[in-house]
Scaffold this motif. Sequence first.
Motif, mmCIF file in Angstrom:
data_model
loop_
_atom_site.group_PDB
_atom_site.id
_atom_site.type_symbol
_atom_site.label_atom_id
_atom_site.label_comp_id
_atom_site.label_asym_id
_atom_site.label_seq_id
_atom_site.Cartn_x
_atom_site.Cartn_y
_atom_site.Cartn_z
ATOM 1 N N ARG A 252 40.752 42.743 37.422
ATOM 2 C CA ARG A 252 40.420 42.621 36.196
ATOM 3 C C ARG A 252 41.479 43.252 34.953
ATOM 4 N N THR B 42 38.367 47.760 28.920
ATOM 5 C CA THR B 42 38.118 46.660 29.567
ATOM 6 C C THR B 42 37.181 45.644 28.907
ATOM 7 N N ILE C 97 34.398 43.618 31.891
ATOM 8 C CA ILE C 97 33.203 44.577 33.011
ATOM 9 C C ILE C 97 32.230 45.204 32.333
ATOM 10 N N LYS C 98 30.879 45.741 32.905
ATOM 11 C CA LYS C 98 29.970 46.022 32.185
ATOM 12 C C LYS C 98 30.290 47.531 31.902
ATOM 13 N N ASP D 221 31.064 46.147 39.794
ATOM 14 C CA ASP D 221 32.295 45.827 38.805
ATOM 15 C C ASP D 221 33.275 46.742 39.170
ATOM 16 N N ILE E 164 38.668 47.338 42.884
ATOM 17 C CA ILE E 164 39.273 47.036 41.839
ATOM 18 C C ILE E 164 40.814 47.262 41.437
#
Length: 134
Positions: free
Chosen positions: A4, A20, A23-24, A62, A66
């Motif tokens: 990400r 970020t 992403i949520k 999410d 990662i």
Amino acid sequence: MKKRTALIEKGKDGTFGIFTPDIKSTIIGEGSTVAEAKADFENSVREIIRFCEEDGVPVPDDLKNITFVYKYDMPSFLNYYDYLNMTKLANMSGINPSLMRQYKRGQYISEKQVSKIQTAIHKIGKELLAVRLI
């Protein structure tokens, strides 16, 4: 591992922030240097995961498996690496030097221009990696 984007921006007060956009979960990091902001950002990720685990709440999808690719916006990059000679970088990039200085101040920059600058920066990096000193 999911990659990400984590964007690095230099604030008007001279500090750096990382966030970020794709992403949520809201994750931010702040610091007086990029290294401090990255450390704060990565600590924020660990804290979110730890709090979820401690509270018995599922870790957001999410945030599972990662990794982050750190990217600069153009003004932040040019200001952080202020030891780069803007005129020479502009010439290497095929960009007018006065336009490069405008990019450093935050003027809008097209993807084509970003690509030219990034190509020149990568060329410099390759050349520096090949240097051997005696």
